[in-house]
Design a protein around this motif. Sequence first.
Motif, mmCIF file in Angstrom:
data_model
loop_
_atom_site.group_PDB
_atom_site.id
_atom_site.type_symbol
_atom_site.label_atom_id
_atom_site.label_comp_id
_atom_site.label_asym_id
_atom_site.label_seq_id
_atom_site.Cartn_x
_atom_site.Cartn_y
_atom_site.Cartn_z
ATOM 1 N N THR A 153 23.845 26.996 -27.363
ATOM 2 C CA THR A 153 22.169 26.645 -27.669
ATOM 3 C C THR A 153 22.164 24.363 -27.315
ATOM 4 O OG1 THR A 153 22.522 26.367 -29.655
ATOM 5 C CG2 THR A 153 22.156 28.568 -28.570
ATOM 6 N N ALA A 154 23.216 24.465 -28.149
ATOM 7 C CA ALA A 154 23.179 22.873 -28.352
ATOM 8 C C ALA A 154 22.892 21.756 -26.837
ATOM 9 C CB ALA A 154 24.398 21.577 -28.797
ATOM 10 N N ALA A 155 23.860 22.044 -25.777
ATOM 11 C CA ALA A 155 22.977 21.917 -24.341
ATOM 12 C C ALA A 155 21.872 21.966 -23.889
ATOM 13 C CB ALA A 155 24.271 22.200 -23.178
ATOM 14 N N VAL A 156 21.237 22.869 -24.331
ATOM 15 C CA VAL A 156 19.577 23.558 -23.377
ATOM 16 C C VAL A 156 18.598 22.527 -24.431
ATOM 17 C CG1 VAL A 156 18.065 25.063 -23.600
ATOM 18 C CG2 VAL A 156 20.596 24.975 -22.468
ATOM 19 N N LEU A 157 18.902 22.489 -26.220
ATOM 20 C CA LEU A 157 18.274 21.883 -27.157
ATOM 21 C C LEU A 157 18.617 20.452 -27.977
ATOM 22 C CD1 LEU A 157 18.114 25.026 -29.127
ATOM 23 C CD2 LEU A 157 16.189 24.399 -27.624
ATOM 24 N N GLY A 158 19.923 20.325 -27.360
ATOM 25 C CA GLY A 158 20.092 18.537 -27.582
ATOM 26 C C GLY A 158 20.408 18.573 -29.082
ATOM 27 N N THR A 159 21.121 19.756 -29.330
ATOM 28 C CA THR A 159 21.406 19.558 -30.948
ATOM 29 C C THR A 159 21.722 18.603 -31.510
ATOM 30 O OG1 THR A 159 20.452 21.802 -30.426
ATOM 31 C CG2 THR A 159 22.314 21.574 -32.892
ATOM 32 N N GLN A 160 21.820 17.446 -32.089
ATOM 33 C CA GLN A 160 22.811 16.507 -32.608
ATOM 34 C C GLN A 160 23.059 16.926 -34.301
ATOM 35 O OE1 GLN A 160 23.278 14.839 -30.221
ATOM 36 N NE2 GLN A 160 22.228 15.075 -28.295
ATOM 37 N N GLN A 161 23.692 15.982 -34.924
ATOM 38 C CA GLN A 161 24.498 15.526 -36.681
ATOM 39 C C GLN A 161 23.088 15.829 -37.037
ATOM 40 O OE1 GLN A 161 27.212 16.762 -37.910
ATOM 41 N NE2 GLN A 161 28.928 15.971 -35.816
ATOM 42 N N ASP A 162 22.393 15.107 -37.197
ATOM 43 C CA ASP A 162 20.871 14.641 -37.011
ATOM 44 C C ASP A 162 20.292 16.501 -37.329
ATOM 45 O OD1 ASP A 162 20.586 11.927 -37.651
ATOM 46 O OD2 ASP A 162 19.945 11.965 -36.366
ATOM 47 N N ASP A 163 20.183 17.280 -36.740
ATOM 48 C CA ASP A 163 19.353 18.861 -36.394
ATOM 49 C C ASP A 163 20.714 19.403 -37.355
ATOM 50 O OD1 ASP A 163 17.730 18.207 -34.422
ATOM 51 O OD2 ASP A 163 19.389 17.752 -33.520
#
Length: 610
Positions: free
Chosen positions: A352-362
């Motif tokens: 999911t990270a590539a699509v949602l742009g998940t980062q450490q802040d999330d």
Amino acid sequence: ILHLVHNLIHEEEEEEDKPSQQMQNVGEQGHMALLGHSLAAYISVLDRERLRKLTTRILSDTTLWLCRLFRYENGSAYFHEDDRDGLVKVCRLVINARYEEYASEGYAVLNFKQPVIYQSASGRPGLGQHLCSQLGLPLSSLCTVPCNTIFGSQHQMDVALLDKLIKEDIEAGKLPLLLIANAGTPGAGHTDKLARLKDLCDQYSMWFHVEGVNLATLALGQVTSSLAAGLTSSQPVAKLRALPLWLSLQYLGHNGIVQKIKHAATLVSTTEKRFQFLISVSLCVQQVEDELSSPVVLFKFSQEMSAANLLKGLRQSVSLGEQLVQLVPTSGVDVVELEDEGTCVRFSPLLTAAVLGTQQDDVEALVEKLSELVPVMSSTMCLRQDFREETHRHSPSLIYMEDPSWPGLGAVRYEPQAEGMDESRRKQELEKINTELLKKLQDLDTDIIFSTGPEFGTEEDCIFVGMVTEDVDVSELVDTIAALGRDIEESGRLLENMTEVVRKGILEAEIQLQKANEEKLMEEGVIRQLPLVGSVLNWFSPVQSSVKGRTFNLAAGSLDSTEVTYSTKAQTGRPSLQDTPSSSSKRLPGRVSLSRTTASSQINNDKSND
């Protein structure tokens, strides 16, 4: 035509008056893949020679990059739309390799030695049945191997039992063909004991097929592999399936792909470390030493509870997952059902990270929201029994409604106490009172959420109380609900009584006015009632009318003459409606204190004022 397609897409939204939903956010990499599908359609109409050269270049480049990424010495790639078609292709190749006469004799050679495909019990549901269907094999050719139940992980294939099953099949004249193992189960991300399974496959000359999300981590370390499959296709259009991947590889490059996998692994590592310090949150899956590093985190709400409260714990985990999805949508968490652990919340950034742009802040936001939600859930579970008992104390006016799907404090229904109503009238009164009660509770200045409950709930005309903090006075809360319900019921009853009094007063006034008109007719005579003659006679000899007006006193419910009103230019000295005492004077104020500490201080203040 485009307008027609647009209408077909949004047809359901227009019919049900739903807000228009936005398209899923697709990054640049996603746009490259979408562009590949469009280009493949255009390229397929090129002349045969150009098409052959282009597809050969695309296929060779993509295969070379994949071999380099996963360190294959000699490999071939097969690109397919359905995620099961690749395994079907492998099975056909293995059948051709193990049955030398299969190319000429066909399925007849399988009758002498029935092939057997082994799969894990924790594998993809329906995968084995799909293979048998596509290969034309009976379901008896599928052998599902249980997972360890006593020793080892409950999600890993039992290697000793697999060895026993293979020996039994060989003794029965069958041919062990292929083993499907997991490097990341669909739900929990578990990995089988791949090294031991590979040795077993080498021993019995079986093809060893591994699938799962954890295979992506092979691109991170220096792992050597001798696996190679002749997955080739002679159809140019089929080769064009590699175009979206070719464009993505061109866009990201080798380092870009590895970096995305590293980023997902880092997010998982950070999440696991942060979760260790959260109370009442437990990891459903603990990492096993001989497993690959799993890019999946599974967790759930966990609290010491009896067997009777296990269902409530599962309900809290579902609620926890649903709230996290709304509060931190970029984290990509979702709710999954596992056979052993039950309901869990899954964090799988590799998917999911590539699509949602998940980062450490999330991840930090996820941990922060968990720190806020978990204490409230814990206190809610502790106070549920108190809420039930307090509701029973107010019976029969308050009825406790059991709803297993509700994660909040509980649900109640106010029952009207009026007698002599039929079933239809009682149902209308029940709906009316509880609807008005819900509005009044929602208007209270409190942090507690009152609602009509789940969207697809079975209970109607109920008030669902949401989650509460530990300082909430449950007794005061239930007393408030009961008091507001009584107030609404009494106000409705007062209005009905007033309506009846007014109706009777109007009828009485009509009777008295009709009687006064008859007396006037007898007093003045018939001649004075004639239009022209009566006017002349009244001019020569006026007559004082004896008909008096009537006034209806709502407070007293009496019908009076207006004679005193017109003579004194003032109303009678009877009490007005505003001065009449009623139950509504006991109505609770907008701000209701429902915490234990504040409620006790208010009681002390009241005593001091007295």
